[in-house]
Each structure stands twice: as C-alpha cells, then as structure tokens.
Design a protein around this motif. Structure first.
Motif, PDB file in Angstrom:
ATOM      1  N   THR A 317       0.758  -1.450   0.070  1.00 37.46           N
ATOM      2  CA  THR A 317      -0.042  -0.361  -0.233  1.00 37.46           C
ATOM      3  C   THR A 317       1.207   1.180  -0.200  1.00 37.46           C
ATOM      4  O   THR A 317       2.032   1.035   0.467  1.00 37.46           O
ATOM      5  N   PRO A 318       0.460   2.221  -0.532  1.00 38.06           N
ATOM      6  CA  PRO A 318       1.566   3.470  -1.210  1.00 38.06           C
ATOM      7  C   PRO A 318       1.518   3.946   0.716  1.00 38.06           C
ATOM      8  O   PRO A 318      -0.238   3.884   0.812  1.00 38.06           O
ATOM      9  N   LEU A 319       2.679   4.805   1.734  1.00 36.09           N
ATOM     10  CA  LEU A 319       2.740   4.970   2.433  1.00 36.09           C
ATOM     11  C   LEU A 319       1.186   6.401   2.587  1.00 36.09           C
ATOM     12  O   LEU A 319       1.282   6.615   3.516  1.00 36.09           O
ATOM     13  N   ALA A 320       1.680   7.299   0.983  1.00 36.18           N
ATOM     14  CA  ALA A 320       1.304   8.537   1.627  1.00 36.18           C
ATOM     15  C   ALA A 320      -0.739   8.175   1.702  1.00 36.18           C
ATOM     16  O   ALA A 320      -0.926   9.016   2.977  1.00 36.18           O
ATOM     17  N   THR A 321      -1.115   7.606   1.357  1.00 36.84           N
ATOM     18  CA  THR A 321      -2.346   7.458   0.852  1.00 36.84           C
ATOM     19  C   THR A 321      -3.122   6.955   2.380  1.00 36.84           C
ATOM     20  O   THR A 321      -4.089   7.479   3.353  1.00 36.84           O
ATOM     21  N   LEU A 322      -2.519   6.061   3.425  1.00 39.55           N
ATOM     22  CA  LEU A 322      -2.304   5.804   4.889  1.00 39.55           C
ATOM     23  C   LEU A 322      -2.187   7.107   5.483  1.00 39.55           C
ATOM     24  O   LEU A 322      -3.355   7.071   6.076  1.00 39.55           O
ATOM     25  N   ILE A 323      -1.653   7.507   4.924  1.00 33.70           N
ATOM     26  CA  ILE A 323      -1.322   8.865   6.157  1.00 33.70           C
ATOM     27  C   ILE A 323      -1.976   9.964   6.016  1.00 33.70           C
ATOM     28  O   ILE A 323      -2.673  10.317   6.919  1.00 33.70           O
ATOM     29  N   GLY A 337      -7.332  20.676  16.868  1.00 32.02           N
ATOM     30  CA  GLY A 337      -6.331  19.786  16.865  1.00 32.02           C
ATOM     31  C   GLY A 337      -5.653  20.359  15.724  1.00 32.02           C
ATOM     32  O   GLY A 337      -5.690  20.783  14.785  1.00 32.02           O
ATOM     33  N   GLU A 338      -3.950  20.566  16.635  1.00 32.50           N
ATOM     34  CA  GLU A 338      -3.623  21.305  15.410  1.00 32.50           C
ATOM     35  C   GLU A 338      -2.720  19.266  15.110  1.00 32.50           C
ATOM     36  O   GLU A 338      -1.104  19.304  15.995  1.00 32.50           O
ATOM     37  N   VAL A 339      -2.778  18.680  13.794  1.00 27.58           N
ATOM     38  CA  VAL A 339      -1.646  18.136  13.209  1.00 27.58           C
ATOM     39  C   VAL A 339      -0.403  18.581  12.101  1.00 27.58           C
ATOM     40  O   VAL A 339      -0.912  19.030  10.946  1.00 27.58           O
ATOM     41  N   SER A 340       0.659  17.913  12.428  1.00 24.26           N
ATOM     42  CA  SER A 340       1.650  18.970  11.071  1.00 24.26           C
ATOM     43  C   SER A 340       2.106  17.042  11.168  1.00 24.26           C
ATOM     44  O   SER A 340       2.787  16.581  11.943  1.00 24.26           O
ATOM     45  N   VAL A 341       2.405  17.187   9.666  1.00 24.26           N
ATOM     46  CA  VAL A 341       3.126  16.182   8.958  1.00 24.26           C
ATOM     47  C   VAL A 341       4.191  16.022   8.171  1.00 24.26           C
ATOM     48  O   VAL A 341       4.169  16.910   7.726  1.00 24.26           O
ATOM     49  N   SER A 342       5.121  15.745   8.401  1.00 20.66           N
ATOM     50  CA  SER A 342       6.437  16.226   7.885  1.00 20.66           C
ATOM     51  C   SER A 342       6.143  15.870   6.243  1.00 20.66           C
ATOM     52  O   SER A 342       5.290  14.470   6.062  1.00 20.66           O
ATOM     53  N   GLU A 343       7.267  15.493   5.164  1.00 22.52           N
ATOM     54  CA  GLU A 343       7.453  15.293   3.972  1.00 22.52           C
ATOM     55  C   GLU A 343       7.287  13.966   4.455  1.00 22.52           C
ATOM     56  O   GLU A 343       8.285  12.928   4.440  1.00 22.52           O
ATOM     57  N   VAL A 344       6.326  12.705   3.820  1.00 23.13           N
ATOM     58  CA  VAL A 344       6.394  11.441   3.507  1.00 23.13           C
ATOM     59  C   VAL A 344       6.790  11.074   2.143  1.00 23.13           C
ATOM     60  O   VAL A 344       6.918  11.117   0.853  1.00 23.13           O
ATOM     61  N   PRO A 345       8.020   9.953   1.868  1.00 21.20           N
ATOM     62  CA  PRO A 345       9.031   9.367   1.088  1.00 21.20           C
ATOM     63  C   PRO A 345       8.012   8.884   0.336  1.00 21.20           C
ATOM     64  O   PRO A 345       6.385   8.178   0.662  1.00 21.20           O
ATOM     65  N   ASP A 346       7.964   8.885  -1.125  1.00 14.58           N
ATOM     66  CA  ASP A 346       7.205   7.991  -2.027  1.00 14.58           C
ATOM     67  C   ASP A 346       7.498   6.647  -2.498  1.00 14.58           C
ATOM     68  O   ASP A 346       8.775   6.194  -2.852  1.00 14.58           O
ATOM     69  N   CYS A 347       7.075   6.328  -1.382  1.00 14.65           N
ATOM     70  CA  CYS A 347       6.933   4.570  -1.224  1.00 14.65           C
ATOM     71  C   CYS A 347       6.038   3.282  -1.072  1.00 14.65           C
ATOM     72  O   CYS A 347       4.881   4.424  -1.038  1.00 14.65           O
TER      73      CYS A 347
END
Length: 458
Positions: A317-323, A337-347
């Motif tokens: 499953t593509p990781l970015a889709t899950l996050i 709530g304030e949720v910050s997400v770091s750059e997600v690798p293309d994997c």
C-alpha cells in the motif's frame, strides 16, 4: 531413499503469505540454530533463501550459500533481486558461494569431517569480526551419495546437537518434488523450526537429538502421532471454549452496557438541565456525562474490533495514502487539534487494509491526552534502513503512562498494568497484522512519543 512423491501444486492450497511476510518473521522470531525450508518450486526456494541470506548479512553475519541444483549465476540473480550487492559482499568476504558437493562430499560422505568444517567456519567468522555464520544449503547434494537417507539424518541430528553451541544459523532446503513423503517426514524430526508457505513455524514433530538417537522409527512415528493428535484435540477444545466466552462478553459489551448507559446519560442530562443546581454540581454532572460517553465509545470500539480484527488483508500500500486518510479523519473528528505531517517518502509498505485506523488512533490518543490548548501533534516519517519505514507520533505530553505502555507491549492486561481504553490496542493489533512493530521510545522527557516501524516493499 524415497523419491516417489506426487508433484503438483494443487496438493497445497494457495497461500496469501508472501516473501515479505517471511522477511518480517525473520525480524521478529527467535530463530532456532537449525531450520528447514520445504518448497515445491525453485522460484519460491530462491526467494526465501535470498531473503534469509540478506537478513543474515544485514545483521552482521558472514553468509555461506551451498548450491547444488541451482547454478551460481541463478543464485546471484536471486540475491540481487533481494537487494544484496553481490559483488561488493563477495569481495568483502561477507558472502561466500560454493558448490555443496565440494564442501560435503570432497572426501566422500564424512559426517564428522562436515561438522568439523562447519565448526572451523564459525570460528573463522568470529575471528574476522562477524557475529557468526549463516548457512543456506540445498540438501539435494545428498542424492549424490551412496548412503541411505537415514545416514544423512544422523548427520542432521548430530549437527542439531552441536548447533546451539556454535554461532551458526543454518537453513536446510528440501525440494518436495525430490524428497518423498517418508523422507520429508523424517527430515521433520531433526529441525525445531521449519519454513513452509513463507511462514516460520514451530515444528510439533521435532525430536531433540538425545531422543532421536534412542528411539527407532516405528516407536518415534507412533509416539509423535499420538502426542500430536492429543495436543491438537485439546487445542481445538480450548479455542472453542474461549471463542464462546468471548462472544458472550462482546455481546454484553455491545448491547447491554451501551443501552443501560444511554439510559443513565438521559437521566444525567435531565439533572443537568435543572436550574436549581449550582456550578459545582453542574461540573460533577459534566464529568459523569463525560465518563458515560467514554464507556459508550469504548463499547463501540469493542464492537469494531470484533467485526474487523480477523478480517485481515495485508498487501502493498502507498504510504502517503494511509497517512493522508488518517490525518483527514483526525481533522474531522478533532477540528480544534493541530496535526503537522512531515514530508512522506514516495514508497509503499506492507500494510493491513485498516492500518489508517491505527494511525488515526495514534493521533487521536495524542490529542485527547495532552494538556496543550489547542492540542498539537507531530507525525514524522523517516527511513532508518532500506527495508523499514518509521512513523513517529509526538505530542507535548504528558507521556503515555508506563503501566499502559507495558500492558500494550506485553500483550496482556493485568491488575497492575492496565490501559485506559482500546485505542492503543487497536494500534498494536493493526500494526502487528501488517508485520510491523509498535514501541514507545523513552526520550527522558515528558512528551508523548509513539513509534511505528513498517516493512518497506517498494
């Protein structure tokens, strides 16, 4: 030697487990020193053996591959496909590829000499700074001898006896289209763990070396069949009993408690609407209503667990889709709530189809149990190694209580170690379904910190 086994993959139902599952098993299983791989196709054999060698290299061992049916070029191709830099590893002495007959049969079949050769190889590895020796051997070499398979098994039993004393992990490979049913059954006696259909299995037919040498085949077969029949029958009865009890408890949780608490909630709301109560009494009613809502939510979560936890599909499953899905769901459920997400690798990762729910629960837990207003959560993604994706969820604190962490990681609720709800358990179950791991790094600070490691598959 019996070679008259029926061929045909239809004898063995297709499995959904993949080599990625086997890799995950390698990382989390306390491996025996002496394992056996049983396979029906060379593609399966080479993929599993290559993953085994790659894991050995990654964990600081020298790896020896003993080839027989497969030529060295085909083995090198399989190793490269598994991510091994063959040329560099061979040049460094990390990886050795040899013909099995040259090692085992150079001076004829000599069990004592073979054990001595393996012992010297282990000692040389340690002297060269390795943690030990990993051996993957194609056992078809034994067809080139003039001795019976029972003599080969005597060697296996002797090696099984000395292996725990050596820094060695050996994977013996048995082709089910070559080794007959009688020979395969005997091979099971000398390996405590087996690899079959991409799974590392504890072997119920294993006979310790000291017992192997004192029982004849007839008595050993009878004893194993009787003991296994008894053990399987008792296990099935216990599973049925536990399943029945769990169904009753879940039904009570889902229906009786939820319905009764809804009645309690209605009474509390009516009391709260009474203008005669003062501020302190109103605050107490608010706290009671919050507790009622929490228990109702827990009952709903228990219902969700029962409906979904067994219905598992693990796939790439593509990781970015899950996050992205988890972050969006948290934003809807907790708009403050304030949720910050770091750059997600293309994997892609090996993931349970509901792993996004695990990420949602991790983020929600961080929002609900912190003191900041508005609540803030950081989700950071990193790749600590080529085959691992790491997700860290942090919040300002307080940290997750030690008792709750220990209960979840230990896998068992106790009187002294109990969690406050099912959220972290859902994280654990869905992550482990995906062959990942959950941990709570001790940062020495008051922050909340939850970590998920997943298997990267592309």
């Amino acid at each position: 030697m019996d070679q008259s086994v029926r061929d045909g993959d239809s004898e063995f139902p297709e499995t959904t487990r993949t080599v990625a599952d086997f890799r995950a098993d390698l990382g989390r299983t306390d491996l025996a020193r002496h394992l056996a791989l049983f396979y029906r196709s060379q593609d399966t054999q080479l993929q599993v053996a290559a993953a085994f060698v790659d894991h050995g290299l990654q964990t600081g061992h020298r790896c020896l591959y003993l080839a027989d049916v497969n030529d060295l070029d085909r083995i090198e191709t399989a190793l490269r496909a598994a991510g091994v830099d063959v040329d560099a590893r061979v040049a460094a002495g990390d990886l050795v590829l040899r013909d099995a007959a040259d090692v085992y049969l150079d001076t004829g079949f000599d069990p004592e000499g073979m054990i001595e050769t393996l012992t010297e190889g282990c000692e040389g590895c340690v002297e060269d700074g390795y943690d030990g020796l990993w051996v993957a051997g194609e056992n078809s070499w034994c067809f080139h001898t003039n001795v019976s398979f029972d003599h080969i098994l005597d060697f296996e039993a002797t090696f099984d006896a000395v292996a725990p004393e050596l820094p060695v992990t050996a994977l013996c490979q048995y082709d089910l289209s070559q080794f007959g049913e009688r020979s395969t059954a005997k091979a099971l006696w000398t390996h405590r763990q087996i690899v079959y259909r991409n799974a590392i299995c504890e072997n119920p037919f294993y006979v310790p070396p000291e017992e192997y040498r004192t029982e004849d085949d007839r008595h050993r077969n009878a004893r194993l069949m009787l003991e296994q029949a008894y053990s399987l029958t008792e296990a099935r009865r216990e599973v049925d009993r536990r399943e029945q009890r769990l169904n009753v408890v879940n039904r009570v949780l889902r229906h009786n408690i939820r319905n009764d608490l809804n009645v309690v909630r209605g009474v509390l709301e009516n009391l709260r609407g009474n203008e005669a109560i003062d501020a302190a009494e109103r605050a107490e009613l608010d706290a009671a209503l919050g507790s009622v809502d929490a228990v109702v939510a827990m009952a709903e979560k228990a219902r969700y667990v029962q409906r979904t936890i067994r219905d598992t599909v693990v796939e790439r499953t593509p990781l970015a889709t899950l996050i992205e899905r988890a972050a969006a769901d948290v934003a809807d459920a907790y708009p403050d709530g304030e949720v910050s997400v770091s750059e997600v690798p293309d994997c892609s990762v090996l993931a349970d189809q509901r792993l996004d729910r695990a990420l949602f629960e991790a983020l929600a837990n961080a929002i609900v149990y912190q003191h900041e207003e508005p609540p803030v959560v950081a989700l950071d993604v990193s790749t600590p190694s080529a085959d691992v994706v790491r997700i860290d969820v942090r919040d300002p604190g307080p940290s997750i209580p030690v008792a709750e962490r220990e209960a979840v990681l230990g896998g068992e609720e106790t009187a002294l170690e109990h969690g406050s709800g099912l959220g972290l358990w859902l994280v654990k179950w869905f992550v482990e379904n995906a062959h990942g791991t959950l941990s709570f790094p001790d940062t020495g600070q008051s922050e909340g910190h939850l970590r998920i490691d997943l298997q990267r598959v592309g």
